[in-house]
Scaffold this active site. Sequence first.
Site, PDB file in Angstrom:
ATOM      1  N   HIS A 200      26.692 -56.329 -36.149  1.00 18.56           N
ATOM      2  CA  HIS A 200      28.349 -55.827 -36.584  1.00 18.56           C
ATOM      3  C   HIS A 200      29.551 -56.605 -37.491  1.00 18.56           C
ATOM      4  CE1 HIS A 200      27.218 -52.416 -33.480  1.00 18.56           C
ATOM      5  NE2 HIS A 200      26.283 -52.734 -34.239  1.00 18.56           N
ATOM      6  N   GLU A 202      32.781 -57.095 -35.821  1.00 16.66           N
ATOM      7  CA  GLU A 202      33.775 -58.004 -34.587  1.00 16.66           C
ATOM      8  C   GLU A 202      32.791 -59.183 -34.727  1.00 16.66           C
ATOM      9  OE1 GLU A 202      34.304 -54.256 -33.453  1.00 16.66           O
ATOM     10  OE2 GLU A 202      32.785 -54.811 -34.821  1.00 16.66           O
ATOM     11  N   CYS A 225      32.066 -51.137 -30.104  1.00 14.28           N
ATOM     12  CA  CYS A 225      30.736 -50.752 -29.577  1.00 14.28           C
ATOM     13  C   CYS A 225      31.071 -51.299 -27.336  1.00 14.28           C
ATOM     14  CB  CYS A 225      29.483 -51.557 -30.879  1.00 14.28           C
ATOM     15  SG  CYS A 225      28.975 -52.677 -30.127  1.00 14.28           S
ATOM     16  N   CYS A 235      30.213 -55.204 -29.177  1.00 21.22           N
ATOM     17  CA  CYS A 235      31.440 -55.895 -28.973  1.00 21.22           C
ATOM     18  C   CYS A 235      32.648 -56.175 -28.683  1.00 21.22           C
ATOM     19  CB  CYS A 235      31.631 -55.335 -30.754  1.00 21.22           C
ATOM     20  SG  CYS A 235      29.957 -55.300 -32.060  1.00 21.22           S
ATOM     21  N   ARG A 331      23.396 -41.345 -44.026  1.00 19.33           N
ATOM     22  CA  ARG A 331      24.683 -40.764 -44.159  1.00 19.33           C
ATOM     23  C   ARG A 331      26.159 -40.185 -44.808  1.00 19.33           C
ATOM     24  NH1 ARG A 331      21.292 -40.632 -40.743  1.00 19.33           N
ATOM     25  NH2 ARG A 331      21.524 -41.759 -39.010  1.00 19.33           N
TER      26      ARG A 331
END
Length: 353
Positions: A200, A202, A225, A235, A331
């Site tokens: 991620h 972060e 998150c 995170c 996505r």
Amino acid sequence: MSRRRSRLTPLARILRRSDNVAEARLWLALRDRQQGGLKFRRQFPIGPYIADFACPERRLVVELDGGQHIGNPRDVVRDRYLNEHGWSVARFGAGDVLSDKGVVLDTILAICEGRISEPVESYEFRFYPTRLEMTEAPPHTAPLPLQEQEGRDVLFMRRAIDLARAQLGRTWPNPPVGCVLVRDGVVIAEAATGDGGRPHAEEAALAAAGAGARGATAYVTLEPCGERSNGTASCSQRLIEAGVAQVIYACADPSPFAAHKGVRRMQAAGLHPDAGLLADAAGFLIAGFVHWLKTGQPLVVARADHIDAPFTPSSDDLTTELKAWGARGYRLLGVAPDSELAQRLRAQGLLSE
């Protein structure tokens, strides 16, 4: 007029006396205006950093790197800071100075004389010319209040959005996220979601900042998150443990699995995040993810760039095909704007214009 004394000057003096063979040999060839009559300084403080060598007349920084510096994210942040404050940066391997000092000196002189002016990225030599033109652009008709906190917050969030934008199409099934860590008005680390959704943003930025993250402000394009599907620290927990002083994020997390858990955890720890800064501007980063949450289908757009993959159905049942693609983790899919497939998707309300 006396020159302002940097708070790093004592450290610079210590570094000048340190035993570094490569630096000492290069300094013997640079000192006393031996290269093109230009004056170089050794262990020269610039803002929060100390350059190995600097030529103020040419606004050039020369760094000698050991193996631990190759690909070091902290060097990326450092080089960007120097660039944005009017300094070009040339990086050489320390071993090259010991094995072929003449080539290194010739390259430095070529930069100073303008014979090397474009960016160079290689294992042996890297050159990042100054981006001073960015700061000297004509003022906007309605400039941001750069001396006010709101203006700085907007600029740092825009940087986070740009970082995430560059990862569009590379992070599925997760949306791309950008994170910028700032302390005392200086970017100390930044990162975007890694390929395949890990790490991620972060997580990567905090790793790059290390202990420097304590007291910093984190600008994140998506709500940090609160839970990780793989069971590792979220995170929000990482930001708390790193001692970050403030968190500012653009978009709320649309995921029912993680939404608001991180915010509640940070609030319980006394860290009260601010939400919504540039949310409209950052919304496109999670558009495909939001569409999938609502429909179970990837978002289909009429373009071929910054997508997870081109949509190539194997049957005429486009809705069923899209659900299958969504189940595989896609996505955001793309199609050629004027293709027959685009026309069919458009007619069925499955194409986002």
